[in-house]
Scaffold this motif. Structure first.
Motif: not given
Length: 294
Positions: A23, A26, A101, A103
């Motif tokens: 991640v 966010v 999110v 990535l």
């Protein structure tokens, strides 16, 4: 609303897509969707996505020991992006985006990707939780047994129905503290397969009816999971709608007997059933619709 089969398929799809990714950040767009503050959402940054699991209707992303738990509610969904927009998203009344999110590239390289969490309509119920343990989410902590797990048997179902007393069986099946993952759609489907009235008192089933209901739960959910397994998120809604027998099909012929599928309306939902298959040919009372027609 995504139910057990769709959420199980989403977990499988995301497990494949997120393997080997971290991640990056966010972005919360609709701040009402974030239900926790400790750990902060920034705690997810830099963590590897170790697994994606399902708890009832909840999705659980284990990010290096910190969990991003999602509940898509009635109108939420997840959308995969192979490319991340250059500008971070901003709140907008015209946008369905609730959170993004971002990535890292996958283990084979390439570009960053993103998982968009969206919610249509004005009733905002989609929920995100950042927790150290999924059991910290109240909805997960109070979940009943999973109906597709091996130790869920007829005796488990009997105990649930007996505790519910004279409550209508449709509502008992939908209550997440009774059985995890069954919602409005699949409770209609299960009861149609079992040829059982949705208004039948839960504790009134004899042993044969109990076995029939248990088999209907396993077959309805199991078949839906099998059909959905391996599908991308973008195809799951269509798969579900195409294969429903009675739910959402009021006015259409029953696929078993050809009678017209009927509906009973409530404040914010409805149930569908076949009178010939489930209620001995007698239509169920729809008090809300009766009042509208007066």
């Amino acid at each position: 609303m995504p139910e057990l089969p769709e959420v199980e398929a989403l977990a499988g799809d995301l497990s494949r897509r997120l393997a080997g990714r971290a991640v990056v950040r966010v972005d919360i767009v609709a701040f009402s969707c974030l239900k926790t503050y400790d750990p902060p959402v920034t705690a997810l940054a830099g963590g590897m996505v170790d697994s994606v699991r399902r708890h009832g209707k909840f999705l659980d992303l284990d990010v290096s020991g910190t969990h991003l738990v999602l509940h898509l509610a009635k109108a939420g969904w997840v959308r995969w992006r192979d490319e991340v927009p250059a500008m971070p998203p901003r709140p907008s009344s015209k946008s369905t985006l609730a959170a993004r999110v971002v990535l890292s590239p996958g283990p084979e390289g390439g570009d960053e990707a993103a998982l968009d969490l969206t919610e249509a309509g004005t009733r905002k119920s989609l929920a995100l939780y950042v927790v150290r343990d999924p059991a910290e989410v109240e909805g997960i902590a109070r979940l009943g047994p999973d109906p597709l797990v091996g130790d869920f048997g007829p005796d488990t179902l009997r105990a649930i129905l007996d505790r519910a007393g004279r409550a209508q069986i449709k509502g008992v099946l939908r209550q997440q503290s009774n059985i995890a993952g069954i919602g409005n759609a699949y409770s209609d489907e299960i009861l149609h397969v079992a040829r059982m009235s949705p208004f039948k008192p839960a504790n009134s089933l004899d042993d044969e009816e109990l076995e029939v209901l248990f088999a209907a739960i396993r077959s309805s959910l199991g078949d839906a999971v099998e059909r959905s397994t391996g599908l991308e998120a973008s195809k799951l809604k269509g798969e579900k709608k195409t294969n429903l027998r009675v739910h959402g099909r009021a006015g259409q012929p029953c696929p078993v007997c050809g009678d017209t599928v009927r509906s009973v309306s409530f404040a914010d939902s409805s149930l569908e059933y076949c009178a010939t298959c489930q209620t001995g040919g007698k239509p169920l009372a729809d008090r809300r619709m009766s009042r509208l027609l007066k």
